[in-house]
Write a protein that holds these residues in place. Structure first.
Motif, PDB file in Angstrom:
ATOM      1  N   ALA A 112       0.829  -1.189   0.000  1.00  0.00           N
ATOM      2  CA  ALA A 112       0.000   0.000   0.000  1.00  0.00           C
ATOM      3  C   ALA A 112       0.868   1.245   0.000  1.00  0.00           C
ATOM      4  O   ALA A 112       1.923   1.273   0.626  1.00  0.00           O
ATOM      5  CB  ALA A 112      -0.895  -0.010   1.230  1.00  0.00           C
TER       6      ALA A 112
ATOM      7  N   ILE B 208      -6.291  10.032  -7.698  1.00  0.00           N
ATOM      8  CA  ILE B 208      -6.266   8.676  -7.165  1.00  0.00           C
ATOM      9  C   ILE B 208      -7.328   8.592  -6.089  1.00  0.00           C
ATOM     10  O   ILE B 208      -7.353   9.401  -5.165  1.00  0.00           O
ATOM     11  CB  ILE B 208      -4.890   8.332  -6.566  1.00  0.00           C
ATOM     12  CG1 ILE B 208      -3.805   8.444  -7.629  1.00  0.00           C
ATOM     13  CG2 ILE B 208      -4.912   6.948  -5.943  1.00  0.00           C
ATOM     14  CD1 ILE B 208      -2.398   8.329  -7.101  1.00  0.00           C
ATOM     15  N   SER B 209      -8.210   7.609  -6.219  1.00  0.00           N
ATOM     16  CA  SER B 209      -9.259   7.399  -5.214  1.00  0.00           C
ATOM     17  C   SER B 209      -9.144   5.991  -4.679  1.00  0.00           C
ATOM     18  O   SER B 209      -8.876   5.052  -5.427  1.00  0.00           O
ATOM     19  CB  SER B 209     -10.643   7.583  -5.830  1.00  0.00           C
ATOM     20  OG  SER B 209     -10.820   8.913  -6.240  1.00  0.00           O
ATOM     21  N   LYS B 210      -9.326   5.863  -3.389  1.00  0.00           N
ATOM     22  CA  LYS B 210      -9.441   4.549  -2.770  1.00  0.00           C
ATOM     23  C   LYS B 210     -10.358   4.718  -1.576  1.00  0.00           C
ATOM     24  O   LYS B 210     -10.759   5.825  -1.239  1.00  0.00           O
ATOM     25  CB  LYS B 210      -8.078   3.988  -2.388  1.00  0.00           C
ATOM     26  CG  LYS B 210      -7.306   4.778  -1.364  1.00  0.00           C
ATOM     27  CD  LYS B 210      -5.976   4.101  -1.115  1.00  0.00           C
ATOM     28  CE  LYS B 210      -5.241   4.749   0.021  1.00  0.00           C
ATOM     29  NZ  LYS B 210      -3.987   4.107   0.301  1.00  0.00           N
TER      30      LYS B 210
ATOM     31  N   HIS C  18      -9.070  10.455  -1.248  1.00  0.00           N
ATOM     32  CA  HIS C  18      -9.039  10.933  -2.624  1.00  0.00           C
ATOM     33  C   HIS C  18      -7.904  11.944  -2.734  1.00  0.00           C
ATOM     34  O   HIS C  18      -7.847  12.908  -1.978  1.00  0.00           O
ATOM     35  CB  HIS C  18     -10.379  11.602  -2.979  1.00  0.00           C
ATOM     36  CG  HIS C  18     -10.430  12.072  -4.386  1.00  0.00           C
ATOM     37  ND1 HIS C  18     -10.806  11.243  -5.421  1.00  0.00           N
ATOM     38  CD2 HIS C  18     -10.129  13.266  -4.940  1.00  0.00           C
ATOM     39  CE1 HIS C  18     -10.748  11.941  -6.547  1.00  0.00           C
ATOM     40  NE2 HIS C  18     -10.341  13.165  -6.283  1.00  0.00           N
TER      41      HIS C  18
ATOM     42  N   ALA D  29      -6.371   7.255   4.453  1.00  0.00           N
ATOM     43  CA  ALA D  29      -6.355   5.805   4.603  1.00  0.00           C
ATOM     44  C   ALA D  29      -5.947   5.476   6.017  1.00  0.00           C
ATOM     45  O   ALA D  29      -5.260   6.261   6.665  1.00  0.00           O
ATOM     46  CB  ALA D  29      -5.383   5.193   3.615  1.00  0.00           C
TER      47      ALA D  29
END
Length: 142
Positions: A3, A29-31, A35, A54
């Motif tokens: 990660a 980049i999104s997770k 974002h 995160a």
């Protein structure tokens, strides 16, 4: 797969420098829960926006690479093991044997060395490997 911590300023700086060097004018980049948006201006500066974050324990924990302890032929499974025993990803304990090196007629077991999620095999079966060659990737689990 390891990660990447997109909330880390050093990571954002590296991404920004790479975008500028490549002549790319933006990246998003999104997770889950985060974002990141980097917009590079024509003058070379960049505007960064980061929303959410995160979980730091997952983002900061790097994957471990299990390396060959000596030269030999790589075997992902014991010759008598069923093929489904080698399916990935799967949870492993630190003492679990995850592969073998064949040196002549001897099979040298390769322990995981840490508990986690065995995610990738980095060497093809029966490949000749040397000391320190990467064999597997293990990601930490919560």
């Amino acid at each position: 797969m390891s990660a990447i911590d997109f909330s880390d300023p050093a990571t954002i700086a590296v991404l920004t420098d790479a975008l500028i060097a490549a002549g790319v004018d933006g990246l998003e980049i999104s997770k889950a829960g985060a974002h990141l948006r980097i917009v590079v201006s024509k003058g070379g500066g960049a505007r960064v926006s980061l929303t959410g974050n995160a979980p730091p324990d997952l983002a900061a924990a790097p994957a471990a690479i299990v390396k060959a302890p000596m030269a030999g032929r790589f075997c992902a499974l014991r010759p008598s093991a069923p093929a489904e025993a080698g399916q990935l990803p799967r949870a492993v304990s630190d003492k679990e044997v995850i592969g073998f090196l064949r040196i002549g007629s001897v099979l040298l077991p390769i322990p995981a060395g840490r508990s986690g999620l065995l995610t990738r095999r980095l060497t093809e079966p029966d490949a000749l490997v040397g000391f320190g060659d990467p064999l597997f990737e293990i990601e930490p689990q919560q």
